[in-house]
Design a protein around this motif. Structure first.
Motif, short mmCIF file in Angstrom:
data_model
loop_
_atom_site.label_atom_id
_atom_site.label_comp_id
_atom_site.label_asym_id
_atom_site.label_seq_id
_atom_site.Cartn_x
_atom_site.Cartn_y
_atom_site.Cartn_z
N VAL A 15 -2.05 55.62 10.70
CA VAL A 15 -3.06 56.44 10.04
C VAL A 15 -4.43 55.76 10.13
CG1 VAL A 15 -3.82 57.39 7.83
CG2 VAL A 15 -1.40 57.53 8.49
N ALA A 16 -4.45 54.44 9.91
CA ALA A 16 -5.71 53.69 9.97
C ALA A 16 -6.33 53.77 11.36
CB ALA A 16 -5.48 52.23 9.58
N THR A 17 -5.51 53.72 12.41
CA THR A 17 -6.03 53.81 13.78
C THR A 17 -6.66 55.17 14.02
OG1 THR A 17 -4.38 52.25 14.63
CG2 THR A 17 -5.39 53.74 16.22
N VAL A 18 -6.01 56.22 13.56
CA VAL A 18 -6.54 57.57 13.77
C VAL A 18 -7.83 57.78 13.00
CG1 VAL A 18 -6.08 60.04 13.46
CG2 VAL A 18 -4.28 58.54 14.32
N ILE A 19 -7.87 57.33 11.75
CA ILE A 19 -9.10 57.45 10.97
C ILE A 19 -10.22 56.67 11.66
CG2 ILE A 19 -10.25 56.87 8.80
CD1 ILE A 19 -7.61 57.42 7.37
N GLY A 20 -9.92 55.44 12.09
CA GLY A 20 -10.92 54.64 12.78
C GLY A 20 -11.41 55.30 14.05
N PHE A 21 -10.48 55.87 14.81
CA PHE A 21 -10.87 56.55 16.06
C PHE A 21 -11.77 57.74 15.77
CE2 PHE A 21 -10.22 59.90 19.22
CZ PHE A 21 -10.63 59.22 20.36
N GLU A 22 -11.42 58.54 14.78
CA GLU A 22 -12.22 59.72 14.45
C GLU A 22 -13.63 59.33 14.02
OE1 GLU A 22 -10.12 63.50 13.87
OE2 GLU A 22 -10.77 62.42 15.66
N VAL A 23 -13.73 58.27 13.21
CA VAL A 23 -15.05 57.82 12.75
C VAL A 23 -15.88 57.32 13.93
CG1 VAL A 23 -16.24 56.06 11.38
CG2 VAL A 23 -14.33 57.31 10.38
N VAL A 24 -15.27 56.50 14.80
CA VAL A 24 -15.98 55.95 15.95
C VAL A 24 -16.36 57.06 16.93
CG1 VAL A 24 -15.75 54.47 17.99
CG2 VAL A 24 -14.96 53.66 15.77
N LEU A 25 -15.45 58.00 17.17
CA LEU A 25 -15.74 59.12 18.08
C LEU A 25 -16.95 59.91 17.61
CD1 LEU A 25 -14.91 60.93 20.50
CD2 LEU A 25 -13.47 62.21 18.89
N ASN A 26 -16.97 60.26 16.33
CA ASN A 26 -18.09 61.04 15.80
C ASN A 26 -19.39 60.24 15.84
OD1 ASN A 26 -16.39 63.20 15.26
ND2 ASN A 26 -15.99 62.58 13.16
N ALA A 27 -19.30 58.95 15.50
CA ALA A 27 -20.51 58.12 15.47
C ALA A 27 -21.07 57.92 16.88
CB ALA A 27 -20.19 56.77 14.83
N LEU A 28 -20.22 57.56 17.83
CA LEU A 28 -20.72 57.32 19.18
C LEU A 28 -21.17 58.61 19.86
CD1 LEU A 28 -18.48 54.54 20.80
CD2 LEU A 28 -20.86 54.43 20.07
N ALA A 29 -20.56 59.73 19.52
CA ALA A 29 -21.04 61.00 20.07
C ALA A 29 -22.47 61.27 19.62
CB ALA A 29 -20.13 62.14 19.64
N MET A 30 -22.78 60.98 18.36
CA MET A 30 -24.16 61.16 17.90
C MET A 30 -25.10 60.18 18.58
SD MET A 30 -23.96 62.19 13.86
CE MET A 30 -22.64 61.10 13.32
N VAL A 31 -24.65 58.95 18.78
CA VAL A 31 -25.48 57.94 19.44
C VAL A 31 -25.75 58.32 20.89
CG1 VAL A 31 -25.56 55.54 20.26
CG2 VAL A 31 -24.80 56.04 17.92
N ASN A 32 -24.70 58.72 21.64
CA ASN A 32 -24.92 58.96 23.06
C ASN A 32 -25.52 60.34 23.35
OD1 ASN A 32 -22.60 60.73 23.35
ND2 ASN A 32 -21.32 58.89 23.39
N HIS A 33 -25.72 61.16 22.32
CA HIS A 33 -26.50 62.38 22.50
C HIS A 33 -27.93 62.19 22.01
CE1 HIS A 33 -22.56 64.43 22.96
NE2 HIS A 33 -23.25 65.35 23.61
N ALA A 34 -28.30 60.99 21.64
CA ALA A 34 -29.61 60.76 21.04
C ALA A 34 -30.74 60.86 22.06
CB ALA A 34 -29.65 59.37 20.39
N ASN A 35 -31.85 61.40 21.61
CA ASN A 35 -33.08 61.39 22.41
C ASN A 35 -33.77 60.05 22.16
OD1 ASN A 35 -35.27 62.25 23.99
ND2 ASN A 35 -36.37 63.01 22.18
N LEU A 36 -33.11 59.01 22.64
CA LEU A 36 -33.49 57.64 22.30
C LEU A 36 -33.77 56.83 23.56
CD1 LEU A 36 -33.74 55.35 20.19
CD2 LEU A 36 -31.27 55.02 20.41
N ALA A 37 -34.92 56.17 23.57
CA ALA A 37 -35.30 55.33 24.71
C ALA A 37 -34.82 53.90 24.47
CB ALA A 37 -36.82 55.35 24.90
N ILE A 73 -19.51 51.17 26.85
CA ILE A 73 -19.57 52.44 26.12
C ILE A 73 -20.58 53.38 26.76
CG2 ILE A 73 -18.87 51.39 23.94
CD1 ILE A 73 -21.82 51.53 23.06
N VAL A 74 -20.49 54.65 26.39
CA VAL A 74 -21.39 55.66 26.92
C VAL A 74 -22.73 55.58 26.18
CG1 VAL A 74 -21.74 58.14 27.27
CG2 VAL A 74 -19.45 57.15 27.48
N THR A 75 -23.81 55.49 26.93
CA THR A 75 -25.14 55.39 26.35
C THR A 75 -25.84 56.76 26.45
OG1 THR A 75 -26.20 54.82 28.45
CG2 THR A 75 -25.30 53.00 27.13
N PRO A 76 -26.96 56.93 25.71
CA PRO A 76 -27.69 58.21 25.81
C PRO A 76 -28.11 58.56 27.23
CG PRO A 76 -28.42 57.00 23.87
CD PRO A 76 -27.51 56.08 24.64
#
Length: 275
Positions: free
Chosen positions: A168-190, A203-206
């Protein structure tokens, strides 16, 4: 039997979501990579509305699943697998930390496969193109998924979790990281270019994911990753930079270069019309 999720799971995920969203939005404001096509006040209500509706749909399914003894979310599936001893990882007498790493990597590969399928299978593409219709690329683009796609994605993850049997801890951790990194790599960030080159080895960058949102089909059928950068390289669908450069490239879908994608009603109807 009902599936009693960990009491702190929704709170943890909400806190992580709000925190990352705020931090990335601030970073975009301070170091934007591209000039926007539309002001935030026109796009953000639609993109945030999409994630609100998708979250509501998943929570309703979770409520239904608890009453009919079916795991409708990934964390409930992990709890069922743990209680029943199901899944590949339950049959391995390996250290918990190693099982967690393997579980995370396997789930990330599953998400990559699903993303590829959403581009290759016509019915799935009809739904996924709602995400690609966004004509700007920022942190809220990561939230712009049709509720149907989110529900299908969650059910897909349930199958993988039941087959793998991660904790359960692995799945919760994966879901949190997936959502967080998705927001980071969709960022309009230089990001500084040396930092981008180093980070995208892991990891995937913007800049790496922005290529995937190009109107050029040769580019938006590359760089499918959300978390780990390895899968695109291994399967030969990695593109380093867009042909027109990050400032010059056109974002979105060629057939929808209008103001329509900023509207919530249009975005929700999109899967049901057109080719």
């Amino acid at each position: 039997m009902p599936f009693d999720l960990p009491l702190n799971e929704p709170t943890l995920r909400l806190a992580a979501f709000v925190s990352v969203l705020a931090i990335v939005a601030l970073a975009e404001f301070l170091r934007p990579r591209r000039r926007k096509q539309f002001p935030r006040w026109t796009r953000w209500p639609t993109n945030l509305g999409m994630v609100a509706l998708a979250t509501l749909a998943v929570r309703l399914l979770s409520f239904l699943g608890g009453h009919v003894a079916l795991p409708m979310v990934a964390v409930a599936a992990a709890l069922l697998a743990e209680q029943s001893g199901w899944g590949l990882l339950h049959g391995l007498a390996w250290p918990l930390w190693l099982e967690a790493i393997l579980g995370f990597i396997a789930l990330d590969f599953a998400i990559w496969l699903a993303h590829v399928a959403s581009h290759k299978v016509p019915l799935l593409w009809r739904v996924h193109r709602v995400h690609h219709a966004d004509r700007d690329f920022d942190v809220t683009t990561a939230l712009r998924f049709h509720p149907i796609e989110i529900v299908l994605s969650m059910l897909y993850k349930v199958v993988w979790v039941l087959a793998l049997g991660p904790s359960v801890a692995t799945v919760i951790g994966f879901e949190v990281v997936l959502n967080a990194l998705a927001m980071v790599n969709h960022a309009n960030l230089a990001l500084p270019l040396p930092a981008d080159r180093l980070l995208r080895l892991l990891i995937v960058t913007p800049d790496m994911h922005r290529v995937h949102h190009s109107v050029r089909s040769s580019e938006h059928n590359h760089n499918f990753g959300f978390n780990l950068a390895v899968w695109d390289r291994v399967f030969g669908v990695y593109t380093d930079q867009p042909v027109d450069g990050h400032e010059g490239m056109t974002i979105g879908l060629m057939e929808f270069q209008t103001e329509a994608p900023v509207r919530l009603g249009w975005s929700l109807r999109l899967p049901f019309w057109g080719r």
